[in-house]
Design an enzyme around this catalytic site. Structure first.
Site, mmCIF file in Angstrom:
data_model
loop_
_atom_site.group_PDB
_atom_site.id
_atom_site.type_symbol
_atom_site.label_atom_id
_atom_site.label_comp_id
_atom_site.label_asym_id
_atom_site.label_seq_id
_atom_site.Cartn_x
_atom_site.Cartn_y
_atom_site.Cartn_z
ATOM 1 N N CYS A 1 0.431 4.056 2.532
ATOM 2 C CA CYS A 1 0.440 2.959 3.532
ATOM 3 C C CYS A 1 2.474 3.520 3.802
ATOM 4 C CB CYS A 1 0.523 1.495 4.303
ATOM 5 S SG CYS A 1 -1.514 1.002 4.045
ATOM 6 N N CYS B 1 0.572 -1.328 -0.625
ATOM 7 C CA CYS B 1 0.219 0.069 0.082
ATOM 8 C C CYS B 1 1.198 1.864 0.159
ATOM 9 C CB CYS B 1 -0.811 -0.282 1.254
ATOM 10 S SG CYS B 1 -1.695 1.399 1.409
#
Length: 104
Positions: free
Chosen positions: A32, A29
């Protein structure tokens, strides 16, 4: 205070007391990866006020499902085991600190 990696097995224990920010994330991600260093800074600066834990959603699907995490990063702020705030998506450091400080 260092950031703690948690699993389905110890999530409830690690978020059960005090103020805890749980980061639901995955290695693939992009946002993230962007929020990781921000959380490191917050952990260093606010370590005595808030504990930060990280849960890899790919490896710990039971907890992710239990809390209805559909998008990552999702940050859940727990106070003594109860969710008091939820933040979805990347947020700048100042915005995260403001949300945390509302519950200190």
């Amino acid at each position: 205070m260092a950031i703690t990696n948690v699993t389905d097995a110890n999530f409830a224990t690690e978020t059960g007391s005090g103020l805890v920010l749980a980061d639901f994330w995955a290695p693939w991600c992009g946002p993230c990866k962007m929020i990781g260093p921000v959380l490191e800074e917050i952990s260093e600066e606010m370590g005595d006020k808030v504990k930060i834990v990280k849960l890899n959603v790919d490896d710990n699907q039971a907890t992710s499902s239990q809390y209805g995490v559909m998008s990552i990063p999702t940050l859940l702020l727990f106070k003594d085991g109860e969710i008091v705030d939820q933040i979805v998506g990347f947020q700048p450091k100042e915005a995260l600190e403001e949300r945390i400080n509302q519950h200190v």
